[in-house]
Motif scaffolding. Structure first.
Motif, short mmCIF file in Angstrom:
data_model
loop_
_atom_site.label_atom_id
_atom_site.label_comp_id
_atom_site.label_asym_id
_atom_site.label_seq_id
_atom_site.Cartn_x
_atom_site.Cartn_y
_atom_site.Cartn_z
N ALA A 177 20.18 -19.77 -2.58
CA ALA A 177 19.51 -21.00 -2.17
C ALA A 177 20.54 -22.11 -1.98
CB ALA A 177 18.47 -21.40 -3.21
N SER B 88 8.12 -21.78 3.16
CA SER B 88 9.44 -21.15 3.23
C SER B 88 10.35 -21.54 2.06
CB SER B 88 10.13 -21.55 4.53
OG SER B 88 10.15 -20.47 5.42
N ASP B 89 10.28 -22.80 1.63
CA ASP B 89 11.19 -23.24 0.57
C ASP B 89 10.65 -22.90 -0.82
OD1 ASP B 89 9.07 -24.96 0.59
OD2 ASP B 89 10.28 -26.80 0.46
N GLN B 90 9.49 -22.27 -0.88
CA GLN B 90 8.96 -21.91 -2.20
C GLN B 90 8.92 -20.39 -2.39
OE1 GLN B 90 5.19 -23.93 -2.33
NE2 GLN B 90 6.17 -25.94 -2.43
N GLY C 204 12.59 -15.36 -0.26
CA GLY C 204 13.43 -16.53 0.00
C GLY C 204 14.89 -16.16 0.17
N SER D 248 12.90 -19.59 7.94
CA SER D 248 14.01 -20.42 7.44
C SER D 248 15.27 -19.57 7.22
CB SER D 248 13.65 -21.06 6.10
OG SER D 248 12.47 -21.77 6.21
N THR E 83 15.83 -16.33 4.84
CA THR E 83 14.58 -15.70 4.38
C THR E 83 14.29 -14.44 5.20
OG1 THR E 83 13.20 -16.98 5.91
CG2 THR E 83 13.64 -17.97 3.76
#
Lengths: 363, 363
Positions: free
Chosen positions: A171, A20-22, A167, A131, A134
């Motif tokens: 951010a 999720s964070d990438q 994403g 997340s 997203t």
């Protein structure tokens, strides 16, 4: 609606899903895709979900030469209850057919296209990232595939839907951007293809975008192609300004894309009793409002960013700062409300959300 | 020029060639094609001639979404001595790179691109039809192939050249056409992509073309996108008018394609001491000249037709007949001279012809 079924051919091995964070935008695609073919005299036929795969296409296919194509963009969001949901997808399907009409592409049954999206998203449900911020980006598109290099509407097409987990746009939290007013290049003009979602509009925008990106700007603000005076869009977003308490946005004039987020923002503002007007907006008016201290907010609207606040506008070497470079209260409230509805965290007073019901056959 | 070689992979079985009298435009392709790839940081690489075949491409490839593409069109002609020859091909290669620049596509070595054309045409020499008015159409094009659906210049491209034997444009002799002046749709506007040879311009033109074709017109005449007053092009051709002894054509203004035939026509007229001017030409001026009996000729120019005389112009329900619907003497002389040079039947005083030397390696 004509009764149609979608054949499903499942992949044998599934891809690894990105963390999720990438997640980035539009670089990773899911395990399956939807395809439907068009030819004379069959019409649209052979609707199928197949493993995501390259397509094989003749080098003389019209799409490679004359740009006859349209596309859409929308997202599937995961609610706190784990429901997959779409935001006003029927608006995208309606626009798809308006674009088809402008590009001489045969219309697609809107209900069936939406059914195809739902079946594909239901099948790929595990690809919807969970997340904050997203989502699963949905890209339906039509390409002209007749192997013929004469300038004429194609007699063969493919309607394809691909999915990409994406994403969070912000951010590090919603952040105002710097925008340069474009005085040389134009995106399109009345009588052209500006209100259609077709490749040529985006191809035409690349040069200006590339030039301003080199000098630190996020996007260009497009002026009208006739007088280079009136505001049209920002990058590939619609644009709004709050001037002395009233929110204004350029009226749809034939060269501006009718954004689903744009339409939703106008509805929300009316619902909140915040004055909002769709009308011609000149760059001179915005500049003067800024100089007079009346330009309270500026922001773009689109499916990718939802709301993108503008902190600085540069026009002919004059820098105009909006709200001291901070996100305005209306922009923030719109962002929070729209994303709240999209992710099922807020009430949906307008019936904008459509659930992707689980389709047992393809689970 | 950087030294580069072209790998050649010959097909195992050859296709049957169509009969000369059954040739159409752009529907049949030869046995081989040229391909070269671009990627960062390799640049253009892997130049090769391979059997004509479908290409395999990801559904997320940018060409399917954002229209980033350019193309060219030229022809190989067979001389009475059986020599294959090209007409001013360096002009097409220069324009290819001007188009590339506008579309943010990396430039292609012009000499090498021309070498690729010559090697491919030499290999496919037997595909150049010999009958009167037939030729081998050459279609170089660049498509953006990066599998990424973000709006940005692609980082991967393919440069492809395909060949198609084409019939005589005027099967029954050069014949004036009916043209409708387009008042609603526009092809492009200054600041847009009009002077680039890119798919979006052609996609934008389809709707107007389709509407007039239904009412018996061959093409539309495009007016400028700003005032809808000045003449730009006819269909996908440049346009000329002979008014009271002087030939006029719209000046290149940023939205008009710089045609190779247009340029050649201007040079020939000057050579013949026929007055010729490149300037703004309003539809009103043409209409008035017609009413005053001073509009002596009108014709389009392009690679496909060479010269296409206009016999009737319809503007807001007013019909203007040019030269009683007959081909004018200047149009006829231009057509005969240009095709005479192209087919090696007339002297080539300007050095416009470039021979395709036989390349022994690939014969």
């Amino acid at each position: 609606m004509e009764e149609r079924t979608i054949q499903v051919d499942l992949c044998s091995t599934k891809k690894e899903k990105p963390k999720s964070d990438q997640l980035q935008f539009g670089k990773v695609f899911t395990d399956h895709m939807f395809i439907m073919d068009y030819s004379d005299p069959l019409g649209w036929h052979d609707a199928r979900i197949v493993p995501y795969q390259p397509i094989t296409i003749d080098p003389s296919a019209m799409i490679f030469h004359y740009g006859q194509s349209v596309f859409e963009g929308l997202k599937a969001y995961l609610s706190p209850e784990g429901e997959a949901q779409l935001f006003r997808p029927e608006k995208n399907m309606q626009r798809l057919n308006r674009s088809n009409d402008r590009l001489c592409i045969p219309p697609i049954d809107e209900e069936f296209a939406l059914q195809a999206i739902k079946e594909l998203v239901a099948l790929e449900r595990d690809w919807i990232p969970a997340s904050e911020g997203t989502s699963l980006y949905i890209r339906p598109f039509v390409i002209s595939t007749e192997p013929y290099i004469g300038v004429a509407p194609s007699r063969h097409y493919k309607f394809i839907i691909i999915l990409s987990p994406v994403g969070a746009y912000y951010a590090e939290g919603i952040n105002p951007v710097k925008i340069a007013v474009e005085n040389h290049y134009v995106r399109t003009v009345k009588g052209g293809t500006g209100e259609a979602k077709t490749g040529g509009n985006y191809a035409a925008s690349l040069k200006a975008q590339e030039m301003v990106a080199n000098t630190g700007y996020a996007q260009v603000l497009w002026l009208d192609g006739v007088e280079k005076k009136y505001i049209e869009e920002v990058g590939s977003m619609n644009v709004f300004f709050k001037i002395n308490g009233e929110v204004v946005t350029p009226a749809l004039n034939g060269s501006i894309l009718e954004g689903v987020t744009r339409n939703s923002v106008i509805q929300l503002l009316k619902h909140w009793n915040i004055p909002v007007a769709e009308r011609r907006v000149s760059m001179e008016e915005i500049y003067q409002a800024g100089k007079d201290g009346l330009l309270e907010e500026a922001f773009g609207t689109g499916t990718a960013a939802v709301i993108s606040p503008i902190g600085q506008l540069t026009w002919n070497d004059e820098h105009l700062y909006v709200n001291d470079g901070n996100t305005g209260t209306v922009a923030k409230r719109l962002y929070d409300t729209l994303t709240g509805i999209q992710y099922g965290k807020e009430k949906d007073p307008f019936g904008w959300i459509e659930q992707v019901e689980e389709v047992s056959r393809v689970k």
